[in-house]
Design an enzyme around this catalytic site. Structure first.
Site, mmCIF file in Angstrom:
data_model
loop_
_atom_site.group_PDB
_atom_site.id
_atom_site.type_symbol
_atom_site.label_atom_id
_atom_site.label_comp_id
_atom_site.label_asym_id
_atom_site.label_seq_id
_atom_site.Cartn_x
_atom_site.Cartn_y
_atom_site.Cartn_z
ATOM 1 C CG HIS A 1 38.379 47.029 46.096
ATOM 2 N ND1 HIS A 1 37.637 45.893 45.957
ATOM 3 C CD2 HIS A 1 37.491 48.069 46.140
ATOM 4 C CE1 HIS A 1 36.470 45.869 46.073
ATOM 5 N NE2 HIS A 1 36.207 47.288 46.411
ATOM 6 C CG ASN B 1 44.826 44.427 37.396
ATOM 7 O OD1 ASN B 1 44.942 45.598 37.167
ATOM 8 N ND2 ASN B 1 43.816 43.529 37.498
ATOM 9 N NE ARG C 1 41.381 32.392 54.864
ATOM 10 C CZ ARG C 1 40.846 32.828 53.952
ATOM 11 N NH1 ARG C 1 39.771 31.765 53.594
ATOM 12 N NH2 ARG C 1 41.072 33.947 53.437
ATOM 13 C CG ASN D 1 43.988 43.707 47.527
ATOM 14 O OD1 ASN D 1 44.064 43.376 46.254
ATOM 15 N ND2 ASN D 1 43.026 43.565 48.132
ATOM 16 C CE LYS E 1 40.501 31.042 49.436
ATOM 17 N NZ LYS E 1 39.895 31.161 47.963
ATOM 18 C CG LEU E 2 39.732 39.045 53.424
ATOM 19 C CD1 LEU E 2 38.871 38.995 54.650
ATOM 20 C CD2 LEU E 2 40.056 40.306 52.835
ATOM 21 C CB VAL E 3 46.798 37.970 53.498
ATOM 22 C CG1 VAL E 3 46.966 37.621 52.112
ATOM 23 C CG2 VAL E 3 46.915 39.502 53.586
HETATM 24 C C1 GAR Z 1 40.554 43.218 39.303
HETATM 25 O O1 GAR Z 1 39.562 43.801 38.894
HETATM 26 C C2 GAR Z 1 40.674 43.443 40.692
HETATM 27 O O2 GAR Z 1 40.600 44.406 41.254
HETATM 28 C C3 GAR Z 1 39.647 42.408 41.151
HETATM 29 O O3 GAR Z 1 39.812 41.227 40.292
HETATM 30 C C4 GAR Z 1 40.192 41.652 39.077
HETATM 31 C C5 GAR Z 1 41.352 40.709 38.734
HETATM 32 O O4 GAR Z 1 41.612 40.852 37.283
HETATM 33 N N1 GAR Z 1 39.957 42.057 42.513
HETATM 34 C C6 GAR Z 1 39.149 41.758 43.653
HETATM 35 O O5 GAR Z 1 37.690 42.046 43.321
HETATM 36 C C7 GAR Z 1 39.685 41.605 44.877
HETATM 37 N N2 GAR Z 1 38.555 41.590 45.814
HETATM 38 P P1 GAR Z 1 42.648 40.234 36.687
HETATM 39 O O6 GAR Z 1 42.928 38.664 37.183
HETATM 40 O O7 GAR Z 1 42.518 40.115 35.046
HETATM 41 O O8 GAR Z 1 43.872 40.995 37.079
#
Ligand code: GAR
Length: 204
Positions: free
Chosen positions: A112, A17, A68, A110, A94-96
């Site tokens: 998801h 991403n 934390r 963010n 991580k949760l901020v």
């Molecule tokens: C993505 O699908 C993102 O939505 C998810 O991790 C992946 C990262 O992919 N995030 C979560 O699950 C957060 N809770 P990437 O490192 O290839 O961008």
């Protein structure tokens, strides 16, 4: 939003991403620029992607701090040093916390890998597959104190195939997610946005 708003992107893993944002920002007409990439761990492809793009990086590991809260403050300080207009959590696992949100709330988004409010947390694709939904997707939201509960900026829908595994489903989600992220962050940068309760409107 100022002209070409400054993005700080936080990652924890492969950073595809992030790469999509870096590629988009290479064109000045996209309207934003990535000024730094931060992570909560070393030796990840996300940081390597930033380095290859010539973007400064920083790391703040929870285990290096006595609490934390101290980690959260240090992370906020490191982000603040780059004076971001928008903070993008792109696979940041991580949760901020409170301090971070006091400083960057309302301008941290963010992404998801599920259609909120379904399947919050760390295992969106797995949970959707196990539940047996026929469509799932990705959600971009303005981060609040909850787990994947913030006001929704954009969503992208993908079908679930009968023979999907968690991996194939997550890859299909990520393809849609990258496009959604690039389009939405670009619009936020170029047009501005407002958050009114749970309603996010692009275009100021
Ligand atoms: C993505 O699908 C993102 O939505 C998810 O991790 C992946 C990262 O992919 N995030 C979560 O699950 C957060 N809770 P990437 O490192 O290839 O961008």
């Amino acid at each position: 939003m100022p002209a070409r708003p400054r993005l700080v992107v936080l990652v924890s893993g492969s950073g595809t991403n992030l790469q999509a944002l870096l590629d988009a920002c290479a064109d000045p007409s996209y309207g934003a620029r990535v000024v730094a990439v931060g992570a909560d761990r070393d030796d990840i492809e996300g940081l390597a992607r930033a380095e290859r793009a010539g973007v400064p990086t920083f790391v703040a590991k929870v285990g290096d701090f006595s609490s934390r809260e101290n980690w959260d403050r240090a992370l906020a300080d490191k982000v603040a040093a780059f004076e971001p207009d928008l903070v993008v959590l792109a696979g940041f696992m991580k949760l901020v916390g409170e301090t971070f949100l006091e400083r960057f709330g309302g301008r941290t988004v963010n992404t998801h890998p599920a259609l909120s409010p379904s399947f919050p947390g760390m295992h969106g694709p797995r949970d959707a597959l196990e539940y047996g939904v026929k469509v799932t997707g990705a959600t971009l939201f303005v981060v609040d104190a909850g787990v994947d509960t913030g006001a929704i900026v954009a969503q992208a829908v993908v079908p679930v195939a009968d023979d999907d595994t968690v991996e194939t489903l997550h890859e299909r989600i990520k393809t849609a997610e990258r496009a959604m992220l690039v389009e939405s962050v670009g619009r936020m940068a170029r047009e501005g946005f407002t958050v009114d309760g749970r309603r996010v409107r692009l275009g100021g």
